[in-house]
Design a protein around this motif. Sequence first.
Motif, PDB file in Angstrom:
ATOM      1  N   VAL A  48     -50.047  13.869  -6.949  1.00 14.26           N
ATOM      2  CA  VAL A  48     -50.059  12.497  -7.464  1.00 14.26           C
ATOM      3  C   VAL A  48     -51.445  12.138  -8.005  1.00 14.26           C
ATOM      4  CG1 VAL A  48     -49.816  10.069  -6.815  1.00 14.26           C
ATOM      5  CG2 VAL A  48     -48.162  11.741  -6.004  1.00 14.26           C
ATOM      6  N   ILE A  49     -52.487  12.507  -7.272  1.00 13.16           N
ATOM      7  CA  ILE A  49     -53.856  12.220  -7.726  1.00 13.16           C
ATOM      8  C   ILE A  49     -54.134  12.941  -9.052  1.00 13.16           C
ATOM      9  CG2 ILE A  49     -56.300  12.597  -7.210  1.00 13.16           C
ATOM     10  CD1 ILE A  49     -55.524  12.102  -4.225  1.00 13.16           C
ATOM     11  N   GLY A  50     -53.738  14.211  -9.145  1.00 11.88           N
ATOM     12  CA  GLY A  50     -53.945  14.960 -10.382  1.00 11.88           C
ATOM     13  C   GLY A  50     -53.207  14.354 -11.557  1.00 11.88           C
ATOM     14  N   ALA A  51     -51.959  13.954 -11.331  1.00  9.28           N
ATOM     15  CA  ALA A  51     -51.187  13.334 -12.417  1.00  9.28           C
ATOM     16  C   ALA A  51     -51.773  11.985 -12.807  1.00  9.28           C
ATOM     17  CB  ALA A  51     -49.726  13.176 -11.989  1.00  9.28           C
ATOM     18  N   GLY A  52     -52.237  11.217 -11.833  1.00 11.03           N
ATOM     19  CA  GLY A  52     -52.855   9.924 -12.129  1.00 11.03           C
ATOM     20  C   GLY A  52     -54.137  10.079 -12.922  1.00 11.03           C
ATOM     21  N   ALA A  56     -54.862   8.801 -16.738  1.00 10.62           N
ATOM     22  CA  ALA A  56     -55.946   7.848 -16.964  1.00 10.62           C
ATOM     23  C   ALA A  56     -57.089   8.427 -17.788  1.00 10.62           C
ATOM     24  CB  ALA A  56     -56.490   7.369 -15.619  1.00 10.62           C
ATOM     25  N   ALA A  57     -57.047   9.712 -18.070  1.00  5.67           N
ATOM     26  CA  ALA A  57     -58.141  10.354 -18.795  1.00  5.67           C
ATOM     27  C   ALA A  57     -58.266   9.761 -20.199  1.00  5.67           C
ATOM     28  CB  ALA A  57     -57.889  11.853 -18.891  1.00  5.67           C
ATOM     29  N   PRO A  98     -43.518  22.507  -6.275  1.00  3.51           N
ATOM     30  CA  PRO A  98     -42.906  21.189  -6.104  1.00  3.51           C
ATOM     31  C   PRO A  98     -43.914  20.044  -6.062  1.00  3.51           C
ATOM     32  CG  PRO A  98     -41.933  22.757  -4.584  1.00  3.51           C
ATOM     33  CD  PRO A  98     -43.088  23.438  -5.238  1.00  3.51           C
ATOM     34  N   ALA A  99     -45.080  20.267  -5.495  1.00  7.20           N
ATOM     35  CA  ALA A  99     -46.100  19.209  -5.449  1.00  7.20           C
ATOM     36  C   ALA A  99     -46.633  18.917  -6.840  1.00  7.20           C
ATOM     37  CB  ALA A  99     -47.243  19.610  -4.520  1.00  7.20           C
ATOM     38  N   VAL A 107     -45.748   9.414 -11.240  1.00 14.50           N
ATOM     39  CA  VAL A 107     -46.579   8.629 -12.150  1.00 14.50           C
ATOM     40  C   VAL A 107     -45.760   8.141 -13.352  1.00 14.50           C
ATOM     41  CG1 VAL A 107     -48.540   8.782 -13.737  1.00 14.50           C
ATOM     42  CG2 VAL A 107     -48.751   9.670 -11.419  1.00 14.50           C
ATOM     43  N   ALA A 108     -44.881   8.988 -13.878  1.00 20.28           N
ATOM     44  CA  ALA A 108     -44.074   8.618 -15.041  1.00 20.28           C
ATOM     45  C   ALA A 108     -42.754   7.953 -14.648  1.00 20.28           C
ATOM     46  CB  ALA A 108     -43.780   9.857 -15.878  1.00 20.28           C
ATOM     47  N   ASN A 109     -42.448   7.944 -13.356  1.00 17.92           N
ATOM     48  CA  ASN A 109     -41.188   7.416 -12.846  1.00 17.92           C
ATOM     49  C   ASN A 109     -39.998   8.044 -13.573  1.00 17.92           C
ATOM     50  OD1 ASN A 109     -39.583   5.920 -11.142  1.00 17.92           O
ATOM     51  ND2 ASN A 109     -39.534   4.154 -12.495  1.00 17.92           N
TER      52      ASN A 109
END
Length: 146
Positions: A48-52, A56-57, A98-99, A107-109
Amino acid sequence: MAPADAPLSLLGSGGHFNPAVSLAVWLLGGLHVTLLIPYWLCQLCGGVIGAGLAKAAPTRSGRTPGRVYTKPSANIYPKAAIAAVLLPGGVSGACMNPARAFGPALVANCWNYHWVYWVGPMLAALLVGGLVRLLLGDQATRLLLK
């Protein structure tokens, strides 16, 4: 060992970034059952942190936020490029972690067919871990054919 992996080895984690790998390691006796769920939670948080962070980049002008753009390289062999697109990645992006799939989905829902990213790797981990544990491992690990 790469410098980025050094802190993980000091903690004794073994560098599990994939819940399916952690499941297989647990099946083989390399991870205590009380650590399996915390490992999975941390792996999901990392996804989740990586995708966020990726969403946000800062982007170049004219680019859609949250998307990654790559420029094709002339050094790629054409047959390898075709195989990489057609074999695993053409349908789903071929995420075997899976993670790693969970982070962008959250993040994209977007949860369409998300279960595939869990069922496939987890079944493979159970199958391989079970085979190694029962038949293929060394005498200390193997339960059958000792």
